[in-house]
Write an enzyme that holds these catalytic residues in place. Structure first.
Site: not given
Length: 517
Positions: A402, A437
């Site tokens: 990210n 996640e």
């Protein structure tokens, strides 16, 4: 006798204050008299020809000391100094008046709004606006309090006396008290309405079949009102339900059309039965007539004619019967096809209802969907005595992905993982997003060794299919913990064991699979 101030500057300040209090013009003579009074100096006859040099010295000394003070008082001191040097006592008096007006005079209770300083005016305007607009808008369901808030807002703008401000303070306290009371009443009403809504949903849910396509929406709303509600959760639930309801309305319309088709075919079938019955009744009537003609026949030619007519009528009835049979067979086939379409449409309706259980980003199940599937699979596992395994997997170094490539890349990576999982695993296996996640995979009818091998195979498939982001190939891996459900074990306990094993896999080097104890 009052105690004199400790130094000349303090004596001078007190002298100015008394001049203002007694409303005496600040002339040198008047100042000298007040100064001597405070300092305890006996009054002496004032000289007629000239001003006392003592007063001039005092005024000069006051100007010097005032110049040494911080702020705008120093500017007054410099002005006093210039006036003393020029012996401009009228200018000195004007400066004294300005000093008293600015720093010593207490504001009059009849001071007009135009004399307010900018800060007070701004605060007054903010309070007025808060009452008129903000508070009034929050009291939409309470007209009396809205009127009072708006009235107070208008009164604040016009209140410039102590009496008016005190009255506004009392009214404001009363308004706050009324708002507190009404707020409690509104909260209680909302709680009662929420309970009523829950009761209604429970009643409707109890009337539905287990496979009803409405059950998904009802359970979604029940879950929403059971937990803490905020604007985001309400907006997400509303958006999801609107999408599902729109799709279901289209399917319901198609389902209604198919049911009308079936109804029309059934009417055709009944009409054909009526036609066959009428033809058969007519044939029987004619056969009766032929029987009478045969009994009255004297010649063989007459009998031949009757037999020919019987054969002709029999062939007509046979043809009608065959035609009706063919049409009934065709109608039956159409009915069967319509029933299949109905079953398919109803399955799609149920699927639309299941969409509220899906994660909007990845297309996997969400936590609510996972709860439903886990309940179903555990019941089946207990009933059949078959094993049920759970795998908890977490993408490795997802935060770095990210931070390096952006959150859009992270979202795309999650979708890529779910796609590979669905393509690799069996149709009975279920993947659900557990949070961030992390994903949970339910593996029904799977031993613990087979479950571990399945996760290892999934890791290999994930390394074979690179994740592409802006034409850059990125390797995605995950660490997983696998646990076998023991009899009567809850979902929380099973997932906790898998989670512990997953962290062991993380700590042992990542991209690994660890079996829970």
């Amino acid at each position: 006798m009052s105690t004199a101030p400790p130094n000349p500057a303090e004596i001078a300040r007190e002298a100015f204050r008394r001049l203002a209090t007694r409303r005496i013009a600040p002339t040198p003579d008047a100042y000298r008299d007040i100064y001597n009074e405070i300092a305890g100096v006996p009054a002496a006859p004032a000289p007629v020809a000239a001003q006392s040099p003592g007063a001039e010295v005092v005024l000069s000394d006051f100007a010097v000391k005032l110049t040494a003070t911080p702020g705008d008082l120093a500017e007054f001191g410099r002005r006093f100094n210039r006036a003393v040097k020029a012996r401009d006592w009228d200018g000195y008096a004007r400066s004294l008046s300005q000093l008293v007006e600015k720093h010593f005079r207490k504001p009059s209770t009849i001071e007009v709004a135009g004399d307010e300083n900018a800060e007070s005016k701004q605060l007054r305007d903010l309070l007025s606006r808060t009452l008129t607009f903000a508070v009034a808008s929050l009291l939409g369901g309470l007209p009396a309090l809205v009127t009072e808030a708006e009235s107070l807002g208008a009164a604040v703008k016009l209140a410039h006396t102590d009496e008016a401000l005190n009255e506004i303070a009392l009214r404001l306290k009363q308004l706050c008290y009324q708002i507190e009371i009404k707020g409690g009443d509104v909260a209680e009403q909302q709680e009662l309405l929420l309970r009523l809504f829950k009761l209604l949903l429970e009643n409707v849910s109890g009337l539905l079949d287990d496979d009803s396509w409405l059950r998904g929406q009802i359970e979604a709303v029940q879950e929403l009102i059971a937990g803490p509600m905020d604007q985001r959760s309400l907006e997400d639930a509303t958006r999801s339900l609107k999408d599902v309801i729109y799709k279901q309305s289209k399917l319901k319309h198609s389902l209604s059309d198919v049911k009308v088709t079936v109804k029309n075919m059934m009417m055709t079938f009944i009409d054909r039965l009526g036609t066959v019955a009428a033809s058969t009744a007519d044939f029987h009537e004619k056969i009766g007539g032929f029987s009478e003609r045969i009994s009255r026949a004297d010649k063989i030619e007459d009998l031949n004619d009757v037999v020919a007519e019987v054969l002709r009528e029999t062939r007509l009835v046979q043809t009608e019967a065959l035609t009706s049979r063919d049409r009934m067979i065709a109608a039956r086939q159409e009915v069967e096809e319509a029933e299949q379409r109905i079953a398919r449409l109803e399955a799609e309706l149920r699927h639309m209802s299941e969409l509220v259980r899906e994660d909007q980003l990845t297309g996997s199940l969400n936590r609510r969907g996972l709860d439903d599937v886990f309940e179903r699979e555990t019941a089946r596992s207990d009933r059949r005595g078959t094993p049920l395994c759970v795998a908890l997997l977490d993408l490795d170094d997802f935060k770095r992905l990210n931070d390096t490539h952006g959150h859009l890349a992270g979202d795309a990576a999650l979708r890529h993982l779910v796609k590979i999982v669905k393509e690799t695993l069996r149709s009975m296996d279920v993947i659900a997003r557990f949070g961030g996640e992390e994903f949970v995979i339910l593996l029904p009818e799977t031993t613990i060794d087979a479950a571990a091998q399945t996760m290892t195979r999934l890791q290999r498939e994930l390394t074979k299919h690179f994740f592409l982001h802006e034409n850059e190939r990125l390797l995605i891996t995950f660490s997983a913990g696998v646990a076998l459900r023991i009899p009567n074990e809850s979902q929380a306990s099973l997932v906790a064991r898998a989670d512990k094993a997953m962290y062991q896999a993380k700590n042992s080097g990542k991209n690994r699979v660890v079996v829970a104890e």
